[in-house]
Structure formats: structure tokens, C-alpha cells
Write a protein that holds these residues in place. Structure first.
Motif, PDB file in Angstrom:
ATOM      1  N   UNK A   1       1.250  -1.217  -0.273  1.00 53.49           N
ATOM      2  CA  UNK A   1       0.073  -0.097   0.075  1.00 53.49           C
ATOM      3  C   UNK A   1       1.025   1.471  -0.384  1.00 53.49           C
ATOM      4  N   UNK A   2       1.924   1.272   0.926  1.00 56.12           N
ATOM      5  CA  UNK A   2       3.409   2.324   0.685  1.00 56.12           C
ATOM      6  C   UNK A   2       3.225   2.960  -0.760  1.00 56.12           C
ATOM      7  N   UNK A   3       4.459   1.418  -0.779  1.00 61.68           N
ATOM      8  CA  UNK A   3       4.744   1.166  -1.318  1.00 61.68           C
ATOM      9  C   UNK A   3       3.853   2.193  -3.620  1.00 61.68           C
ATOM     10  N   UNK A   4       2.358   2.214  -3.420  1.00 65.83           N
ATOM     11  CA  UNK A   4       1.279   2.391  -4.468  1.00 65.83           C
ATOM     12  C   UNK A   4       1.221   3.954  -4.104  1.00 65.83           C
ATOM     13  N   UNK A   5       1.225   4.755  -3.100  1.00 68.73           N
ATOM     14  CA  UNK A   5       1.540   5.882  -2.259  1.00 68.73           C
ATOM     15  C   UNK A   5       2.264   6.583  -3.052  1.00 68.73           C
ATOM     16  N   UNK A   6       3.217   6.204  -2.581  1.00 67.21           N
ATOM     17  CA  UNK A   6       4.944   6.245  -2.598  1.00 67.21           C
ATOM     18  C   UNK A   6       5.222   6.937  -4.444  1.00 67.21           C
ATOM     19  N   UNK A   7       4.616   5.804  -5.096  1.00 66.87           N
ATOM     20  CA  UNK A   7       4.761   5.955  -6.726  1.00 66.87           C
ATOM     21  C   UNK A   7       3.648   7.336  -7.219  1.00 66.87           C
ATOM     22  N   UNK A   8       2.353   7.648  -5.827  1.00 68.45           N
ATOM     23  CA  UNK A   8       2.172   8.375  -6.789  1.00 68.45           C
ATOM     24  C   UNK A   8       0.142   8.003  -6.558  1.00 68.45           C
ATOM     25  N   UNK A   9      -0.374   7.293  -6.044  1.00 73.18           N
ATOM     26  CA  UNK A   9      -1.727   6.964  -6.254  1.00 73.18           C
ATOM     27  C   UNK A   9      -2.292   7.544  -5.623  1.00 73.18           C
ATOM     28  N   UNK A  10      -3.495   8.190  -5.843  1.00 70.48           N
ATOM     29  CA  UNK A  10      -4.046   8.705  -5.074  1.00 70.48           C
ATOM     30  C   UNK A  10      -5.246   7.705  -3.688  1.00 70.48           C
ATOM     31  N   UNK A  11      -4.965   6.614  -4.285  1.00 74.01           N
ATOM     32  CA  UNK A  11      -5.629   5.499  -2.848  1.00 74.01           C
ATOM     33  C   UNK A  11      -5.897   3.876  -3.060  1.00 74.01           C
ATOM     34  N   UNK A  12      -6.181   3.539  -1.952  1.00 75.92           N
ATOM     35  CA  UNK A  12      -6.119   2.437  -2.209  1.00 75.92           C
ATOM     36  C   UNK A  12      -7.130   1.252  -1.952  1.00 75.92           C
TER      37      UNK A  12
END
Length: 233
Positions: A89-100
């Protein structure tokens, strides 16, 4: 009202069918991709209003797609994952995702999140050219235009996501007031958010990397140890 387009990038056809049916029922136009490369191509060619992006995809995985899309666009990205590990989840956010959102999820919850993100994008385009100083917050080298959803530093536009802008705007409009991570989740994310407070920390870190001269010694978004964050004007 202009029809909004949602790109669903998911390798399980039954899930795509369920999502497409329910999103179309809400009035959205749905584009579908069954692998990462196709999803990336469609994201860049069709400029959707929002992307639902699975993590586990054939070819390019969701993280790589998110990274490449974010290099070109600030479109809201909600990542879909069957994994529970916080690091994903953190990796997705760090890459620019807004939500999961973690599978299995309820369609009602996912639809609520889609609506919340699109609602934040509903800016009256007739106001986009207005130059009204009361809608601009200035602090040092930073300029936050509330109508244009635009941030400038030293006169140059800073490319930030919608979520990052909402967080910066919320803090900047209430200068020196300290907000806990829980407060920020509730007020900035704008709906019953099932994530954890780590989401706020990751978004703050991404934002600092874009607006601070030295992210390790921030002068705009300040941490009050053990309490939360505030904007230093």
C-alpha cells in the motif's frame, strides 16, 4: 453534465464485468484493459478522468503502470490489491497513487470512493481563467491557486496530484493549526476511509519532495512530534 470516463485495468474478466456494470449504472463511461501495457497505453491515449488499477497484472504490474502514468498525468488513481501487506500500500502511494482498496471489496464502497475523487475534480471551468487574489495563498516562494488547483514555486508550476493538492490546501487555509493524522484522513480524504494513518505520512512526504527546498528540513509543512502536521506560513 459531462460524462466521466473511468479506465479499469484488471486481469480478471469477472471483476471487470462487475465493475463496468455498476459504474455504467452510475452514468460513467468505462474503458477496460486486461494487462498493464494495454492499460498504460489507454491511460495515455484516452486521458480518463479516473483509473482503477490492479496491482497484480501480466506484463507491467500495477506499480510500474502507476509510476509511468504519473510521469505524464495527475489523473486520480485508485489501486486494487488482494494483498494485505502495508508495504504494498505504501509503495503504491509513494509512486503516486491517490488511494487503494483491498480485495475483496464491496462495490458500494468502491463506488463511494470513485465519486469522492471525481467530486474533487469538479471545478467550474469557467472560473479557471479568473485572477482573484483572494483565491491565492502565498507563503514565501510558494503560491497556491485555489481556483485553478495549481501550485507554483518561484513562479514555476509544481506537478502534484489532486490528493496532494487537497492536503496542501486544507493545511494552508488553516495556518498554524495542528491536525492529527486521523483528522487529516477524515477531512482531506473526505469519506469513511478504511486506510491507516501511514497514508497521510506518505502523502506528506511526497508533497514535501515537491515543494520544499530541503524535504528533511521542511519550512512549509511542519511535523509536531506526537501530534500531527501544520502549515507554516
Amino acid at each position: 453534465m459531462e460524462e466521466r470516463t473511468i479506465l479499469v485495468v484488471e486481469d480478471e474478466q469477472p471483476i471487470i464485468d462487475i465493475l463496468s456494470f455498476n459504474l455504467q449504472k452510475e452514468g460513467y463511461r468505462v474503458l477496460e484493459a486486461l494487462d498493464g501495457q494495454t492499460g498504460l497505453n489507454m491511460a495515455l491515449e484516452h486521458s480518463p478522468d479516473l483509473i482503477l488499477l490492479d496491482v497484480m497484472l501480466p506484463g507491467l504490474d500495477g506499480f510500474e503502470v502507476c509510476k509511468r502514468v504519473r510521469e505524464k498525468s495527475s489523473v486520480p488513481i485508485i489501486m486494487l490489491t488482494a494483498r494485505e501487506e502495508e508495504v504494498d500500500k505504501v509503495l503504491g502511494l509513494e509512486l503516486g497513487a491517490d488511494d487503494y482498496i483491498t480485495k475483496p471489496f464491496s462495490v458500494r464502497e468502491l463506488t463511494a470512493r470513485v465519486k469522492a475523487h471525481l467530486r474533487r475534480m469538479s471545478i467550474d471551468k469557467s472560473d479557471m481563467t479568473k485572477k482573484d487574489d483572494k483565491n491565492i495563498i502565498r507563503s514565501g516562494e510558494l503560491e497556491i491557486n485555489l481556483e485553478r488547483y495549481e501550485v507554483r514555486k518561484n513562479g514555476k508550476v509544481v506537478e502534484i496530484t489532486l490528493r496532494e493538492f487537497e492536503l496542501l490546501k486544507f493545511l494552508a487555509m488553516q495556518t498554524e493549526k495542528i491536525f492529527s493524522r486521523e483528522n487529516l484522513l477524515e477531512n482531506v480524504w473526505g469519506y469513511e476511509y478504511y486506510g491507516d494513518v501511514r497514508t497521510v505520512d506518505v502523502t506528506v512526504r511526497r508533497l514535501r519532495e515537491k515543494i520544499e527546498d530541503d524535504p528533511s528540513k521542511p519550512k512549509y509543512i511542519i511535523t509536531k512530534r506526537g501530534v500531527g502536521y501544520y502549515f507554516n506560513r
